[in-house]
Write a protein that holds these residues in place. Sequence first.
Motif, PDB file in Angstrom:
ATOM      1  N   PHE C  92      -3.050 -53.528 -19.393  1.00 23.96           N
ATOM      2  CA  PHE C  92      -4.489 -53.587 -19.645  1.00 23.96           C
ATOM      3  C   PHE C  92      -4.665 -54.037 -21.084  1.00 23.96           C
ATOM      4  O   PHE C  92      -4.075 -53.438 -21.988  1.00 23.96           O
ATOM      5  CB  PHE C  92      -5.138 -52.215 -19.474  1.00 23.96           C
ATOM      6  CG  PHE C  92      -5.216 -51.752 -18.053  1.00 23.96           C
ATOM      7  CD1 PHE C  92      -4.106 -51.190 -17.432  1.00 23.96           C
ATOM      8  CD2 PHE C  92      -6.399 -51.876 -17.332  1.00 23.96           C
ATOM      9  CE1 PHE C  92      -4.174 -50.760 -16.113  1.00 23.96           C
ATOM     10  CE2 PHE C  92      -6.480 -51.458 -16.015  1.00 23.96           C
ATOM     11  CZ  PHE C  92      -5.362 -50.897 -15.400  1.00 23.96           C
ATOM     12  N   TYR C 110      -4.858 -56.960 -16.594  1.00 19.43           N
ATOM     13  CA  TYR C 110      -6.304 -56.768 -16.526  1.00 19.43           C
ATOM     14  C   TYR C 110      -6.872 -56.934 -17.925  1.00 19.43           C
ATOM     15  O   TYR C 110      -6.504 -56.197 -18.841  1.00 19.43           O
ATOM     16  CB  TYR C 110      -6.656 -55.395 -15.964  1.00 19.43           C
ATOM     17  CG  TYR C 110      -6.284 -55.274 -14.509  1.00 19.43           C
ATOM     18  CD1 TYR C 110      -7.203 -55.624 -13.511  1.00 19.43           C
ATOM     19  CD2 TYR C 110      -5.006 -54.871 -14.134  1.00 19.43           C
ATOM     20  CE1 TYR C 110      -6.856 -55.552 -12.173  1.00 19.43           C
ATOM     21  CE2 TYR C 110      -4.651 -54.791 -12.805  1.00 19.43           C
ATOM     22  CZ  TYR C 110      -5.579 -55.143 -11.816  1.00 19.43           C
ATOM     23  OH  TYR C 110      -5.234 -55.074 -10.501  1.00 19.43           O
ATOM     24  N   VAL C 112      -9.914 -56.506 -20.164  1.00 21.28           N
ATOM     25  CA  VAL C 112     -11.180 -55.766 -20.169  1.00 21.28           C
ATOM     26  C   VAL C 112     -11.891 -56.027 -21.499  1.00 21.28           C
ATOM     27  O   VAL C 112     -11.347 -55.708 -22.564  1.00 21.28           O
ATOM     28  CB  VAL C 112     -10.928 -54.254 -19.997  1.00 21.28           C
ATOM     29  CG1 VAL C 112     -12.247 -53.490 -19.895  1.00 21.28           C
ATOM     30  CG2 VAL C 112     -10.045 -53.991 -18.778  1.00 21.28           C
ATOM     31  N   CYS C 114     -13.656 -54.704 -23.716  1.00 21.32           N
ATOM     32  CA  CYS C 114     -14.156 -53.384 -24.116  1.00 21.32           C
ATOM     33  C   CYS C 114     -15.225 -53.493 -25.204  1.00 21.32           C
ATOM     34  O   CYS C 114     -16.197 -52.744 -25.222  1.00 21.32           O
ATOM     35  CB  CYS C 114     -13.012 -52.521 -24.629  1.00 21.32           C
ATOM     36  SG  CYS C 114     -11.673 -52.338 -23.451  1.00 21.32           S
ATOM     37  N   ALA C 134     -11.462 -48.223 -16.883  1.00 20.79           N
ATOM     38  CA  ALA C 134     -10.795 -49.300 -16.146  1.00 20.79           C
ATOM     39  C   ALA C 134      -9.386 -48.875 -15.721  1.00 20.79           C
ATOM     40  O   ALA C 134      -8.972 -49.070 -14.572  1.00 20.79           O
ATOM     41  CB  ALA C 134     -10.722 -50.548 -17.032  1.00 20.79           C
ATOM     42  N   LYS C 137      -9.467 -46.172 -12.938  1.00 19.02           N
ATOM     43  CA  LYS C 137      -9.879 -46.762 -11.661  1.00 19.02           C
ATOM     44  C   LYS C 137      -8.685 -47.450 -10.989  1.00 19.02           C
ATOM     45  O   LYS C 137      -8.417 -47.258  -9.808  1.00 19.02           O
ATOM     46  CB  LYS C 137     -10.977 -47.796 -11.942  1.00 19.02           C
ATOM     47  CG  LYS C 137     -11.327 -48.694 -10.746  1.00 19.02           C
ATOM     48  CD  LYS C 137     -12.347 -48.012  -9.851  1.00 19.02           C
ATOM     49  CE  LYS C 137     -12.904 -48.924  -8.768  1.00 19.02           C
ATOM     50  NZ  LYS C 137     -14.013 -49.738  -9.224  1.00 19.02           N
ATOM     51  N   LYS C 138      -7.963 -48.224 -11.797  1.00 18.82           N
ATOM     52  CA  LYS C 138      -6.878 -49.034 -11.230  1.00 18.82           C
ATOM     53  C   LYS C 138      -5.641 -48.186 -10.904  1.00 18.82           C
ATOM     54  O   LYS C 138      -5.033 -48.332  -9.846  1.00 18.82           O
ATOM     55  CB  LYS C 138      -6.495 -50.138 -12.236  1.00 18.82           C
ATOM     56  CG  LYS C 138      -5.591 -51.206 -11.666  1.00 18.82           C
ATOM     57  CD  LYS C 138      -6.320 -52.013 -10.597  1.00 18.82           C
ATOM     58  CE  LYS C 138      -5.374 -52.388  -9.466  1.00 18.82           C
ATOM     59  NZ  LYS C 138      -6.111 -52.825  -8.266  1.00 18.82           N
ATOM     60  N   GLY C 173     -16.441 -49.025 -17.656  1.00 22.52           N
ATOM     61  CA  GLY C 173     -15.068 -49.507 -17.514  1.00 22.52           C
ATOM     62  C   GLY C 173     -14.588 -49.377 -16.081  1.00 22.52           C
ATOM     63  O   GLY C 173     -13.920 -50.266 -15.538  1.00 22.52           O
ATOM     64  N   PHE C 174     -14.938 -48.250 -15.481  1.00 20.78           N
ATOM     65  CA  PHE C 174     -14.547 -47.963 -14.104  1.00 20.78           C
ATOM     66  C   PHE C 174     -15.099 -49.049 -13.163  1.00 20.78           C
ATOM     67  O   PHE C 174     -14.387 -49.568 -12.300  1.00 20.78           O
ATOM     68  CB  PHE C 174     -15.110 -46.587 -13.718  1.00 20.78           C
ATOM     69  CG  PHE C 174     -14.457 -45.955 -12.529  1.00 20.78           C
ATOM     70  CD1 PHE C 174     -13.307 -45.193 -12.671  1.00 20.78           C
ATOM     71  CD2 PHE C 174     -15.009 -46.104 -11.257  1.00 20.78           C
ATOM     72  CE1 PHE C 174     -12.701 -44.592 -11.575  1.00 20.78           C
ATOM     73  CE2 PHE C 174     -14.418 -45.511 -10.152  1.00 20.78           C
ATOM     74  CZ  PHE C 174     -13.254 -44.749 -10.305  1.00 20.78           C
ATOM     75  N   PHE C 176     -16.035 -51.997 -13.993  1.00 18.49           N
ATOM     76  CA  PHE C 176     -15.608 -53.346 -14.345  1.00 18.49           C
ATOM     77  C   PHE C 176     -14.466 -53.801 -13.437  1.00 18.49           C
ATOM     78  O   PHE C 176     -14.344 -54.978 -13.101  1.00 18.49           O
ATOM     79  CB  PHE C 176     -15.158 -53.394 -15.815  1.00 18.49           C
ATOM     80  CG  PHE C 176     -14.663 -54.747 -16.238  1.00 18.49           C
ATOM     81  CD1 PHE C 176     -15.569 -55.751 -16.587  1.00 18.49           C
ATOM     82  CD2 PHE C 176     -13.297 -55.034 -16.270  1.00 18.49           C
ATOM     83  CE1 PHE C 176     -15.116 -57.003 -16.953  1.00 18.49           C
ATOM     84  CE2 PHE C 176     -12.846 -56.287 -16.638  1.00 18.49           C
ATOM     85  CZ  PHE C 176     -13.760 -57.281 -16.981  1.00 18.49           C
ATOM     86  N   ILE C 177     -13.623 -52.839 -13.063  1.00 19.51           N
ATOM     87  CA  ILE C 177     -12.498 -53.157 -12.167  1.00 19.51           C
ATOM     88  C   ILE C 177     -13.014 -53.155 -10.729  1.00 19.51           C
ATOM     89  O   ILE C 177     -13.531 -52.153 -10.246  1.00 19.51           O
ATOM     90  CB  ILE C 177     -11.367 -52.118 -12.321  1.00 19.51           C
ATOM     91  CG1 ILE C 177     -10.849 -52.076 -13.755  1.00 19.51           C
ATOM     92  CG2 ILE C 177     -10.226 -52.390 -11.334  1.00 19.51           C
ATOM     93  CD1 ILE C 177     -10.096 -53.310 -14.193  1.00 19.51           C
TER      94      ILE C 177
END
Lengths: 356, 255, 179
Positions: C92, C110, C112, C114, C134, C137-138, C173-174, C176-177
């Motif tokens: 990430f 990934y 991100v 941020c 993120a 989540k992943k 963030g969560f 976003f994925i």
Amino acid sequence: MNKFLMSGNFIIGEAAIRAGCRFYAGYPITPQNELTEYMAEHMRRAEGGVFLQSESEVAAINMIAGASAAGARVMTSSSSPGISLKQEGISSMAACELPGVIVNIMRGGPGLGNIRPSQGDYFQATRGGGHGDYRTMVFAPATCQELADLTMDAFDYADKYRTPVMILADGMMGQMMEPVIFKKPKPRQYPEKFMLRGAGDGKSKFIRGLLLDPIDSEEHNWKLARKYEVIVENETRHEEHLCDDADLAIVAYGTAARIAKGAIKRLQDSGMKVGLFRPITLWPFPEMKLRALSEKVKRFLVFEMSTGQMLDDVRLALQGYAQIDFHGRPGGAVPTPAELANVVARVYSKKAQTVY
Amino acid sequence: MVKIVSQRPKSLKDKIFHYCPGCGHSIVHRIMCEVIDEMDIRGITIGVPPAGCAVLAYNYFDVDMIEAPHGRGPAMASGIKRALPDRIVFSYQGDGDLAAIGIAESFHAANRGENITVIFINNAVYGMTGGQMAPTTMLNQRTTTSPDGRKQSLDGYPVKVSEIFSQLPGTTYIERCMVNSPAGVNKTKKAIRKAFQCQRDGLGFSLVEILSPCPTNWKMNTIDSCKWIDDVMSNVFPPGVFKDDIKARATEAAV
Amino acid sequence: MITKVIFSGFGGQGVLMMGTSLAHSAMNQGFHVTYLPAYGAEMRGGTANCTVAVADEEIASPVASEPDYLIVMNSPSLFSFQTKVSARGTIFLNSSIISERPSRRDVAVYAVPCGEIAQDLGNTRVANVIMMGAFIKKSGIVKADTYLKSLETIMGSRKKGVAEINRKAFAAGFDFIKD
């Protein structure tokens, strides 16, 4: 039971306060500063608790010696170079039979070395360290839970045998966080007759390590030696991990033992039968337990983050009983389980030599 | 009827001193014990003798005592006092113990304003080890390790403990006395009493420096030793009160 | 089953907080966990990094020689650690300040943003919490609820609104994925 996620340095501090430590003196040195800071912050909540930042490690050990004589449960902490400075006082506490806990969060040496985790102070810790005929009990925790348990136990042993006791960990143990549960401490049992609190209306007492008459001094030395024999007889602790059907056992303590466990896992996956013998007390060294294991296991690999110090004790225990190999990473280098697994695999596949 | 005009203080054990004839230690021990008796503090006093001739002080003082490694007396005394704040704690130190090997411990105990009393025996020489140079050895004074006399270029200057320590804001009471005459002994006793009282009242760090004869290592007879303190030593180490903040501290404490 | 994660970035980016918050929530979810910060001689500047191991059994070494996840908040961290990530591991990266991309082809990446997301939320200091959203989540190492509760515990209730903005940041963030 409440679980806490705390760093090793904090855990030692919290365990000490819960165990009734009421006097701490220390001088900052990396990588144990968090312990000193924890005591500064939290000793205040303990009734009668004293935190003193000393002008030096030399002063710190003598401050705790004084407070110990006065009857307080005492602790000081430092890292390798600072522990060297404390040796005069540790020798003096051993001579005067003053209980106290000394924490060494080891770093790379010799000299100023560096601030990375290391195990180069094994000789210093287990051979007494200072001058004269004495030993200190040495505990080598390998998990944060053990840091908590052994710190509490250390105070009890210090009282029981009226001797300085050392917690020997390294920078990684000090900095690492793991969940920990603090056990209920035992109530202190330390007779008032050993304390120096003013004579009152009674006879005055003195505590001393100076015995000018060689016969008196010899007797004192033998008295200490008899005490150390009792400790050797009764207080060794160790862990055996997967040793029952092992072809080879790694001997390692503290952080090195954790790395060894990781290596063993990898070796298991490749079908090798490797166990771990982990001394928890370094002095007294679990010599007889290790020798007993040599009835089952004939090959041993000593692994230390040093050039080979505990190796001497393993040799004393096993020489002539089993084959001994060594792998060391001194000066603050911390190997990976993969690296150690490779080393062990090489030794494992070597043709066994005859052992005499 | 017999009138007792002098007797051994109760806090002084009935033992013959091992000190050399003419040595100041035995005088200081005795007057300290007289003060302890007079103040009735024998039962609450804890002493820390040094390495040096007075290492065996516990053979004479009938109070609780614990020996410290060389120079570490003030650190140990700090530990005792902090653990037992209502006791009277003193460290008894020589010039090497206080001003050389233990200068850090002494200086910082003073600077912290530890509520302890330091009795400092200054005889300008290392006694027990056989007359070597001390931090208080005076310029041109001969010792076994300064055979041509102390040279500033090699050994630096004599350390003036009372002058230096009186500069520290942590100290409350500092006086330099001499035990080379009856008047000097009386004055020293008064200073010791004042120092202990300062501690008992919780007013902070007190130090009494005592110029004390060492005839053996000075290679003089006892009379000449006493004279030498008057004629030579007291010029470099003048007696007097270097600090007396007792009243000010007491007022502060009252406020 | 053991999962090892390295968090790395500049000092001040809240990298150690990312590690401790994961460690706390893993503990609260009943896992074995170790947290190991890198420590140096300097107090400011340089990179900060920490390693978290989460397992359903005793954890031997707290060190990650081959982390399963690498979370990098600045470019130097990417270059320092990308070679260590295990094959089929995941990186990430904070694409707001990292313009480079990993040279590794055998790992999932990934990116991100941020910084931008944080700006949209009106608080640039929550970039790390956005990344945690993120990451969690992943990876699914811990439950989102458990994480947020643990985060609140370790942040304390010093300032009202901190918990609120953290929740928003985590959610951003969560979300976003995408699954």
